[in-house]
Design a protein around this motif. Structure first.
Motif, PDB file in Angstrom:
ATOM      1  N   CYS A 162       0.845  -1.207   0.000  1.00 27.99           N
ATOM      2  CA  CYS A 162       0.000   0.000   0.000  1.00 27.99           C
ATOM      3  C   CYS A 162       0.878   1.254   0.000  1.00 27.99           C
ATOM      4  O   CYS A 162       0.584   2.232  -0.697  1.00 27.99           O
ATOM      5  CB  CYS A 162      -0.907   0.025   1.222  1.00 27.99           C
ATOM      6  N   GLN A 163       1.936   1.185   0.798  1.00 25.86           N
ATOM      7  CA  GLN A 163       2.822   2.344   0.903  1.00 25.86           C
ATOM      8  C   GLN A 163       3.443   2.672  -0.465  1.00 25.86           C
ATOM      9  O   GLN A 163       3.510   3.840  -0.872  1.00 25.86           O
ATOM     10  CB  GLN A 163       3.933   2.033   1.917  1.00 25.86           C
ATOM     11  N   GLY A 222       0.794   4.217  -2.659  1.00 26.45           N
ATOM     12  CA  GLY A 222       0.477   5.559  -2.167  1.00 26.45           C
ATOM     13  C   GLY A 222       1.573   6.558  -2.514  1.00 26.45           C
ATOM     14  O   GLY A 222       1.301   7.662  -3.000  1.00 26.45           O
ATOM     15  N   ASP A 223       2.816   6.157  -2.285  1.00 26.01           N
ATOM     16  CA  ASP A 223       3.945   7.051  -2.593  1.00 26.01           C
ATOM     17  C   ASP A 223       4.020   7.341  -4.093  1.00 26.01           C
ATOM     18  O   ASP A 223       4.301   8.460  -4.508  1.00 26.01           O
ATOM     19  CB  ASP A 223       5.269   6.433  -2.116  1.00 26.01           C
ATOM     20  N   ARG A 252       1.461   9.869  -4.968  1.00 25.60           N
ATOM     21  CA  ARG A 252       1.862  11.226  -4.545  1.00 25.60           C
ATOM     22  C   ARG A 252       2.918  11.797  -5.491  1.00 25.60           C
ATOM     23  O   ARG A 252       2.872  12.982  -5.854  1.00 25.60           O
ATOM     24  CB  ARG A 252       2.410  11.179  -3.122  1.00 25.60           C
ATOM     25  N   LEU A 288      -6.633  10.001   5.979  1.00 21.56           N
ATOM     26  CA  LEU A 288      -5.507   9.172   5.525  1.00 21.56           C
ATOM     27  C   LEU A 288      -5.907   7.699   5.559  1.00 21.56           C
ATOM     28  O   LEU A 288      -5.567   6.912   4.672  1.00 21.56           O
ATOM     29  CB  LEU A 288      -4.293   9.432   6.427  1.00 21.56           C
ATOM     30  N   TRP A 325      -8.064   6.849   2.582  1.00 21.80           N
ATOM     31  CA  TRP A 325      -7.247   6.739   1.368  1.00 21.80           C
ATOM     32  C   TRP A 325      -6.512   5.391   1.343  1.00 21.80           C
ATOM     33  O   TRP A 325      -6.479   4.697   0.327  1.00 21.80           O
ATOM     34  CB  TRP A 325      -6.249   7.909   1.318  1.00 21.80           C
ATOM     35  N   SER A 326      -5.953   5.015   2.498  1.00 19.56           N
ATOM     36  CA  SER A 326      -5.244   3.732   2.594  1.00 19.56           C
ATOM     37  C   SER A 326      -6.182   2.569   2.280  1.00 19.56           C
ATOM     38  O   SER A 326      -5.800   1.631   1.573  1.00 19.56           O
ATOM     39  CB  SER A 326      -4.670   3.538   4.002  1.00 19.56           C
ATOM     40  N   ILE A 363      -6.739   2.361  -1.434  1.00 22.31           N
ATOM     41  CA  ILE A 363      -5.571   1.775  -2.128  1.00 22.31           C
ATOM     42  C   ILE A 363      -5.556   0.267  -1.920  1.00 22.31           C
ATOM     43  O   ILE A 363      -5.341  -0.514  -2.848  1.00 22.31           O
ATOM     44  CB  ILE A 363      -4.265   2.414  -1.604  1.00 22.31           C
TER      45      ILE A 363
END
Lengths: 266, 339
Positions: A75-76, A79-80, A83, A105, A108-109, A112
């Motif tokens: 997920c990170q 997400g990154d 962005r 947040l 959003w997570s 994703i």
């Protein structure tokens, strides 16, 4: 009051009549979640969104069933990447964006995670078969740019072919003079970029392995005699977006097919 | 999810993966390591092919001496190549710390259609237990298999780079790795041409990154049909590998009967130098059988390119091997004598 805003308010008399003149337009646009739900109902979009929510719920349940999971790290990464692609490099810019989306947040997570779960589910269900089908049927993914002229009688078709081979008139000119096909007539005969598999088998056989510029004619089809010219061949390639389209189509079909199935039966 | 400030996106280009070579021969105008055409691969100008049954020990010795380009077949003549297999598994196998220092080229001679590629790749991955292949060659391309080659080459974009359809298929059969994910299973596509007309025809294809052709002093057609057709300044030109540099059918290091006495009889290292002295040739592939050959070849390369006079003499020497001149027709002024 901002003079510009004052002008806007003055010109929008209906709004002005309904609201306090001291309230700004941005304040007027504040909508609660409750109001949003109401809006969706009376704009007839509730069923569409309900279907999407049901599909999302199904994804989660099927992933539990198949023991498909998504890690925090995955997920990170997504997400990154989002962005970076949307120029939300700073934390403050991202928080502002979340605010504009009216989500936290955590929301959003979750979004994703859901998208990743859906991708993994589709991959789990169809990935191997889609790739295997492509490898075994690559020719069906061959794309070609074609022009065509459609006429009703064989002799006219032959005359057009002779003119083309002699180079006395261009394909475009002849298409505008003779073609009976409404779709391509206005484009000077250009049919478009199409998969070989979309063509009738007799057309496929006639054009395959022929070089660019070849005039293929006349081929008798249901509506008359067609003269084709090969404009360009495109390399066969399994691009990601094509694969995703196929996975999505298969997923939709699968859902219809299993609409009344129980999880244990899948 | 954590939110931290991010750095701007930098274009995602796969890093140069072949480490800075450990060896840089001196006193030479030859660049021992060079970029292989438009690829990102830095290769030694001498490559080692396993078709002459070189042992794994000697293959590792070649690597220690700075040779980093290795050519391997998993199908045709596999029984010959297999003797270097242990070395390649050590250098290129999963978890190898040397992998980025090696340029592994593999070839298939048997596959005649894109549908059959998976089986061939799987054989190679099982055989060498590796993460990826640097250059995957279509072998023995001639007029007889031109149509099949064209069909196979159309799959280049499905083979090259990360997350290709063939990679996903191999991953399902062979288990993936971080390296495989990053590099893809195949980085570049090559073809070994026996027909120089076909090599010429495919020189500028975006589907083909490396071209391998037969070339030596007695068979120089590649110079006009291939090498001369490329612009050495063009960063997009394909990489060029030559093979059969020391002869095909005859031993070019042995003097032709009509060669006058005391004339220079080129050694194999001289013959590699001849091929590498041609414009646009990146690698001369060698079929060494023992480490003595490796040492001699590297020592030969350190002498640098041949001079124009030497090249002219080598052309004459090649013609004599092909019996193109009778003894009385030999132009004496072109001869070079060695004591």
């Amino acid at each position: 009051m901002d003079p510009n805003l004052d002008f806007m308010v003055m010109t929008h008399s209906t709004i002005k009549q309904q609201t306090d003149t001291q309230v700004t337009l941005s304040q007027l646009s504040t909508v609660t979640d409750q109001k949003l739900v109401e809006y969706l109902r009376y704009s007839y979009r509730f069923s569409e969104l309900t279907a999407l929510a049901e599909a999302a719920d199904l994804v989660v349940k099927l992933c539990q069933h198949y023991r498909i999971d998504v890690s925090d790290e995955e997920c990170q990464v997504v997400g990154d990447r989002f962005r970076l692609e949307h120029n939300l490099l700073e934390v403050s810019a991202t928080i502002q964006w979340l605010k504009e989306q009216r989500i936290t947040l955590s929301d959003w997570s979750e979004g994703i995670k859901l998208k990743l779960l859906e991708q993994k589910l589709k991959e789990h269900l169809f990935g191997a078969s889609v790739d295997a089908h492509y490898i075994s049927h690559r020719q069906e993914y061959q794309k070609v740019a074609l022009s065509q002229i459609l006429v009703f009688d064989y002799d006219t078709a032959l005359d057009i072919k002779q003119s083309l081979l002699a180079g006395t008139k261009s394909f475009c000119t002849l298409a505008l003079e003779h073609s009976k096909d409404k779709q391509t007539y206005a484009n000077g005969g250009f049919l478009g970029i199409i998969y070989l598999s979309q063509l009738a088998s007799e057309v496929q056989k006639a054009i395959i392995n022929q070089p660019v510029g070849t005039i293929i004619a006349p081929i008798q089809t249901t509506f008359g005699y067609r003269i084709f010219r090969i404009e360009k061949w495109f390399p066969i390639e399994f691009k990601d977006f094509i694969r995703e389209e196929i996975l999505e189509t298969l997923w939709q079909s699968w859902r219809k097919e299993h609409k009344n199935s129980k999880l244990s039966e899948i | 999810m954590k939110l931290i400030d991010l750095n701007p996106l930098i274009p995602n280009k796969i890093e140069q993966t072949v480490d800075v070579p450990k060896k840089q021969p001196s006193a030479s105008d030859f660049s021992f390591y060079r970029k292989l055409g438009r690829t990102d691969l830095m290769v030694s100008c001498l490559g080692l092919g396993g078709g002459k049954r070189i042992s794994s020990e000697d293959t590792l010795y070649a690597f220690d001496r700075g040779i980093n380009y290795f050519f391997y077949s998993s199908d045709l003549h596999h029984h010959l190549y297999s003797s270097m297999g242990d070395a390649l598994r050590k250098l290129c196998g999963r978890g190898s710390s040397s992998r980025e220092k090696v340029v592994l080229a593999t070839v298939t001679y048997m596959v005649k259609s894109p549908e059959a590629i998976v089986a061939s790749l799987l054989d190679q991955f099982i055989d060498l237990k590796m993460d990826y292949i640097d250059v995957f060659f279509w072998g023995w391309i001639d007029t007889g298999n031109e149509a099949a080659f064209k069909n196979c080459l159309s799959a280049s974009n499905d083979l090259r780079g990360p997350n290709s359809v063939y990679q996903r298929t191999i991953e399902r059969m062979f288990e993936t790795s971080e390296r495989m994910k990053k590099m893809g299973i195949v980085r570049y596509i090559g073809a070994s041409f026996h027909s120089l007309d076909l090599a010429h025809q495919w020189l500028n294809s975006p589907l083909l990154d490396v071209i391998m052709v037969r070339h030596n002093v007695a068979h120089r057609t590649a110079q006009t049909k291939v090498f001369a057709k490329l612009d050495s300044q063009d960063p997009q030109r394909p990489g060029i590998v030559t093979f059969k540099t020391c002869g095909m059918g005859s031993y070019l290091w042995e003097a032709p009967p009509v060669l006058p006495a005391s004339c220079w009889i080129p050694s194999c290292p001289d013959l590699y130098r001849y091929s590498l002295s041609q414009n646009n040739v990146d690698i001369a592939l060698a079929g060494w059988t023992e480490r003595k050959h490796i040492d001699e070849a590297i020592a030969g390369i350190e002498k640098g390119p041949l001079t124009p006079e030497e090249l002219d003499y080598f052309d004459l020497y090649g013609d004599l091997h092909r019996q193109r001149l009778k003894k009385e027709e030999i132009p004496r002024h072109r001869l070079i004598y060695h004591s």
